[in-house]
Motif scaffolding. Structure first.
Motif, PDB file in Angstrom:
ATOM      1  N   THR A 281       0.846  -1.185   0.000  1.00 18.08           N
ATOM      2  CA  THR A 281       0.000   0.000   0.000  1.00 18.08           C
ATOM      3  C   THR A 281       0.887   1.243   0.000  1.00 18.08           C
ATOM      4  O   THR A 281       2.081   1.175   0.299  1.00 18.08           O
ATOM      5  CB  THR A 281      -0.982  -0.005   1.192  1.00 18.08           C
ATOM      6  N   ASN A 282       0.296   2.378  -0.359  1.00 17.70           N
ATOM      7  CA  ASN A 282       1.067   3.603  -0.570  1.00 17.70           C
ATOM      8  C   ASN A 282       0.298   4.802  -0.034  1.00 17.70           C
ATOM      9  O   ASN A 282      -0.934   4.840  -0.077  1.00 17.70           O
ATOM     10  CB  ASN A 282       1.327   3.800  -2.068  1.00 17.70           C
ATOM     11  N   LEU A 351       4.477  17.073  -8.617  1.00 13.29           N
ATOM     12  CA  LEU A 351       3.726  15.839  -8.397  1.00 13.29           C
ATOM     13  C   LEU A 351       4.446  14.981  -7.366  1.00 13.29           C
ATOM     14  O   LEU A 351       5.662  14.784  -7.447  1.00 13.29           O
ATOM     15  CB  LEU A 351       3.595  15.055  -9.712  1.00 13.29           C
ATOM     16  N   ALA A 352       3.693  14.469  -6.400  1.00 11.83           N
ATOM     17  CA  ALA A 352       4.180  13.477  -5.439  1.00 11.83           C
ATOM     18  C   ALA A 352       3.390  12.205  -5.696  1.00 11.83           C
ATOM     19  O   ALA A 352       2.155  12.228  -5.667  1.00 11.83           O
ATOM     20  CB  ALA A 352       3.981  13.963  -4.007  1.00 11.83           C
ATOM     21  N   ILE A 353       4.080  11.086  -5.934  1.00 12.10           N
ATOM     22  CA  ILE A 353       3.384   9.898  -6.416  1.00 12.10           C
ATOM     23  C   ILE A 353       4.072   8.625  -5.942  1.00 12.10           C
ATOM     24  O   ILE A 353       5.285   8.574  -5.789  1.00 12.10           O
ATOM     25  CB  ILE A 353       3.302   9.919  -7.965  1.00 12.10           C
ATOM     26  N   GLY A 354       3.276   7.608  -5.701  1.00  9.35           N
ATOM     27  CA  GLY A 354       3.793   6.283  -5.392  1.00  9.35           C
ATOM     28  C   GLY A 354       2.746   5.262  -5.760  1.00  9.35           C
ATOM     29  O   GLY A 354       1.590   5.601  -6.037  1.00  9.35           O
ATOM     30  N   SER A 355       3.148   4.016  -5.791  1.00  8.97           N
ATOM     31  CA  SER A 355       2.207   2.969  -6.176  1.00  8.97           C
ATOM     32  C   SER A 355       2.473   1.686  -5.420  1.00  8.97           C
ATOM     33  O   SER A 355       3.610   1.376  -5.058  1.00  8.97           O
ATOM     34  CB  SER A 355       2.277   2.698  -7.683  1.00  8.97           C
ATOM     35  N   THR A 359       4.928  -6.534  -9.279  1.00  5.00           N
ATOM     36  CA  THR A 359       5.448  -6.415 -10.638  1.00  5.00           C
ATOM     37  C   THR A 359       4.640  -5.450 -11.486  1.00  5.00           C
ATOM     38  O   THR A 359       5.098  -5.020 -12.539  1.00  5.00           O
ATOM     39  CB  THR A 359       5.473  -7.788 -11.335  1.00  5.00           C
ATOM     40  N   ARG A 360       3.448  -5.107 -11.043  1.00  3.58           N
ATOM     41  CA  ARG A 360       2.635  -4.098 -11.763  1.00  3.58           C
ATOM     42  C   ARG A 360       2.876  -2.680 -11.257  1.00  3.58           C
ATOM     43  O   ARG A 360       2.314  -1.728 -11.796  1.00  3.58           O
ATOM     44  CB  ARG A 360       1.131  -4.418 -11.648  1.00  3.58           C
ATOM     45  N   LEU A 361       3.699  -2.551 -10.235  1.00  5.80           N
ATOM     46  CA  LEU A 361       3.960  -1.236  -9.645  1.00  5.80           C
ATOM     47  C   LEU A 361       4.558  -0.281 -10.674  1.00  5.80           C
ATOM     48  O   LEU A 361       4.098   0.853 -10.820  1.00  5.80           O
ATOM     49  CB  LEU A 361       4.888  -1.411  -8.440  1.00  5.80           C
ATOM     50  N   ARG A 362       5.571  -0.739 -11.379  1.00  8.94           N
ATOM     51  CA  ARG A 362       6.249   0.120 -12.359  1.00  8.94           C
ATOM     52  C   ARG A 362       5.283   0.537 -13.463  1.00  8.94           C
ATOM     53  O   ARG A 362       5.270   1.695 -13.896  1.00  8.94           O
ATOM     54  CB  ARG A 362       7.448  -0.609 -12.943  1.00  8.94           C
ATOM     55  N   THR A 363       4.460  -0.412 -13.931  1.00  8.20           N
ATOM     56  CA  THR A 363       3.463  -0.104 -14.964  1.00  8.20           C
ATOM     57  C   THR A 363       2.496   0.964 -14.496  1.00  8.20           C
ATOM     58  O   THR A 363       2.230   1.948 -15.195  1.00  8.20           O
ATOM     59  CB  THR A 363       2.695  -1.381 -15.342  1.00  8.20           C
ATOM     60  N   ALA A 364       1.925   0.759 -13.305  1.00 10.84           N
ATOM     61  CA  ALA A 364       0.938   1.703 -12.788  1.00 10.84           C
ATOM     62  C   ALA A 364       1.548   3.078 -12.570  1.00 10.84           C
ATOM     63  O   ALA A 364       0.976   4.107 -12.962  1.00 10.84           O
ATOM     64  CB  ALA A 364       0.351   1.156 -11.488  1.00 10.84           C
ATOM     65  N   LEU A 365       2.730   3.111 -11.951  1.00 11.43           N
ATOM     66  CA  LEU A 365       3.385   4.383 -11.659  1.00 11.43           C
ATOM     67  C   LEU A 365       3.716   5.138 -12.939  1.00 11.43           C
ATOM     68  O   LEU A 365       3.401   6.337 -13.072  1.00 11.43           O
ATOM     69  CB  LEU A 365       4.657   4.132 -10.857  1.00 11.43           C
ATOM     70  N   ALA A 366       4.356   4.465 -13.892  1.00 15.66           N
ATOM     71  CA  ALA A 366       4.772   5.139 -15.123  1.00 15.66           C
ATOM     72  C   ALA A 366       3.576   5.606 -15.944  1.00 15.66           C
ATOM     73  O   ALA A 366       3.591   6.693 -16.529  1.00 15.66           O
ATOM     74  CB  ALA A 366       5.647   4.210 -15.954  1.00 15.66           C
ATOM     75  N   THR A 367       2.520   4.793 -15.986  1.00 18.83           N
ATOM     76  CA  THR A 367       1.337   5.160 -16.758  1.00 18.83           C
ATOM     77  C   THR A 367       0.682   6.412 -16.200  1.00 18.83           C
ATOM     78  O   THR A 367       0.302   7.330 -16.948  1.00 18.83           O
ATOM     79  CB  THR A 367       0.336   3.992 -16.769  1.00 18.83           C
ATOM     80  N   VAL A 368       0.550   6.477 -14.876  1.00 16.96           N
ATOM     81  CA  VAL A 368      -0.093   7.646 -14.268  1.00 16.96           C
ATOM     82  C   VAL A 368       0.830   8.862 -14.331  1.00 16.96           C
ATOM     83  O   VAL A 368       0.381   9.989 -14.638  1.00 16.96           O
ATOM     84  CB  VAL A 368      -0.498   7.344 -12.812  1.00 16.96           C
ATOM     85  N   LEU A 369       2.104   8.661 -14.050  1.00 13.20           N
ATOM     86  CA  LEU A 369       3.054   9.774 -14.097  1.00 13.20           C
ATOM     87  C   LEU A 369       3.073  10.408 -15.486  1.00 13.20           C
ATOM     88  O   LEU A 369       3.039  11.640 -15.632  1.00 13.20           O
ATOM     89  CB  LEU A 369       4.435   9.283 -13.689  1.00 13.20           C
ATOM     90  N   VAL A 429      -2.196   3.376  -7.221  1.00 21.91           N
ATOM     91  CA  VAL A 429      -1.447   4.639  -7.254  1.00 21.91           C
ATOM     92  C   VAL A 429      -2.097   5.658  -6.330  1.00 21.91           C
ATOM     93  O   VAL A 429      -3.326   5.815  -6.324  1.00 21.91           O
ATOM     94  CB  VAL A 429      -1.382   5.199  -8.685  1.00 21.91           C
ATOM     95  N   SER A 430      -1.284   6.352  -5.575  1.00 21.44           N
ATOM     96  CA  SER A 430      -1.718   7.525  -4.799  1.00 21.44           C
ATOM     97  C   SER A 430      -0.861   8.695  -5.240  1.00 21.44           C
ATOM     98  O   SER A 430       0.358   8.560  -5.368  1.00 21.44           O
ATOM     99  CB  SER A 430      -1.515   7.291  -3.297  1.00 21.44           C
TER     100      SER A 430
END
Length: 450
Positions: A281-282, A351-355, A359-369, A429-430
């Motif tokens: 969680t983030n 922007l402050a962001i985390g996810s 293994t889907r963390l990088r996908t979710a973070l990069a997509t939203v960023l 993502v938050s």
């Protein structure tokens, strides 16, 4: 940027907003939110977790490695297969899977270095939640359904099972032992886990592989962020298994692409050979002085073992084979994919962001960023947009992903798995940005802008 918070549960976000409203710093808000999440989000993590954080005090960005450490002994692990959609992941659990927890020590460090409010004030909201119980959100119900074989073990059967089935949306998650746990934390501080009452409880668990010296010797580690350029911004993040510093500089432009082109471009950019599914969680906070803190924490999937009478689950991070890289020695911190991040431009923090999401963390973070910083979306729209995630075997697609793109992938020989509904598999993502804040609906997340 207006002050705000974002997290994986409405109760967690409300605690952060409460602390900011009392002139707490971003670090204060994150510490209080993390403790609240250990009550409200125990489906995803807990107090004996490992974590990573990134912090901005108004002038400097630093990272904090509070991930779990290798103990001095080893023991026999128990295998438990769990289905993530159509993918079967075999986890290693049991007391011998528990690494030396780092989260409590990291919270103590954050508070001492960048906090302002008294420690007890930051523990009080979580203690209140533990005394009242917390309604279970819909996405947590879905997670429990998937993890029923784990969360019905031992004490979990009392906490998460009702009348022979897992807890459902709207029912109250009651964890009375957390009251005593949080009272220990309130009175003894983070040290309770390493040399106090909670340490004694941990060492009484049969077959745990850490020693009193392992607990006393644990230290979180401050370090410099890895800074990379992205669309006119400087993104401060962390390297290692996260892969984010290598991904962002070569990430393709998405602005101006059709939806079909965007999906195909994302699949190509995000190809990976990684597998795995630990729960995470983030939480994010930005205060009224422009300070920011992002923290991600995880138990792995959990060891299926709870501290007697305290309702705290052990982590199984020694059993997460997909993060067991190299040859870590006793005292070394394990690897992690976590990538809490801060993006800056010429005007300051953007922007402050985390996810969450393994293994889907990088996908979710990069997509939203990219959605926020490249395509110009507001955080809520960028987080809610349907996601696509390529795996070695298939391309996973949420409902709403462009069908023309999915058919094109199939024509190229790819297997496409079309998910029937939004699912926490696709990360959580938050983020807080200039155009607002967002918690991820895939985790029943929430955000509050003050």
């Amino acid at each position: 940027m207006r002050p705000g918070v974002a997290a994986g549960h409405p109760a967690t976000a409300e605690v952060g907003a409460e602390i900011l409203a009392e002139a707490g710093t971003a670090a204060d808000a994150v510490v209080a939110m993390v403790l609240a999440s250990c009550v409200a989000e125990s489906v995803y993590s807990g107090l004996l977790a490992g974590c990573h954080a990134v912090c901005f005090d108004g002038s400097r960005v630093v990272n904090l490695d509070g991930f779990a450490a290798v103990p001095s002994r080893r023991g026999e692990l128990v295998e438990l297969p769990i289905a993530f959609g159509s993918e079967l992941v075999v986890y290693s659990i049991g007391p011998a899977s528990c690494a030396v927890p780092g989260l409590p020590a990291a919270l103590g460090e954050l508070w001492e270095r960048q906090g302002r409010l008294p420690w007890k004030r930051l523990v009080e909201p979580a203690l209140g939640l533990a005394r009242r119980g917390v309604p279970l959100p819909v996405m947590h119900e879905r997670s429990l359904d998937m993890l029923g074989d784990l969360y019905s073990l031992g004490r979990g059967a009392d906490l998460f099972v009702r009348e022979g089935r897992m807890l459902r949306e709207g029912e109250t998650l009651e964890q009375p032992g957390l009251v005593q746990t949080l009272e220990m934390l309130l009175e003894e501080g983070a040290a309770t886990v390493y040399s106090g009452s909670l340490a004694e409880a941990l060492l009484r668990v049969e077959n745990v592989v850490f020693t009193a010296d392992d607990l006393r010797g644990y230290r979180p580690r401050w370090g410099d962020s890895v800074v990379v350029g992205f669309r006119g911004h400087r993104v401060a993040t962390r390297g290692g298994l996260s892969g984010v510093p290598g991904l962002l500089p070569r990430f393709p432009r998405l602005s101006g692409l059709s939806e079909t082109e965007r999906v195909l471009t994302l699949v190509s950019a995000l190809e990976t050979s990684e597998r795995g599914g630990e729960h995470t969680t983030n939480m994010v906070a930005v205060d009224g002085h422009g300070r920011a803190c992002v923290l991600t924490h995880s138990l792995g999937v959990g060891a299926g073992v709870w501290l007697p009478d305290l309702d705290v689950q052990l982590n199984n991070l020694l059993g997460e084979s997909d993060i067991a890289h190299g040859d870590p020695q006793p005292g070394d911190h394990l690897e992690s994919r976590m990538a809490p991040s801060l993006a800056f431009d010429g005007e300051g923090l953007a922007l402050a962001i985390g996810s969450a999401g393994a293994t889907r963390l990088r996908t979710a973070l990069a997509t939203v960023l990219a959605g926020v910083l490249d395509e110009g979306l507001d955080p809520e729209t960028a987080v809610a947009r349907p996601r696509v995630h390529p795996t070695p075997d298939a391309v996973d697609a949420e409902p709403g992903v462009d069908e023309r793109a999915l058919r094109e992938l199939e024509s190229r020989g790819r297997t496409v798995r079309r998910w029937e509904r939004v699912h926490h598999y696709f990360g959580g993502v938050s983020c807080v940005g200039r155009a607002g804040a967002a918690g991820d609906p895939r985790r029943s997340g929430a955000a509050i802008v003050l």
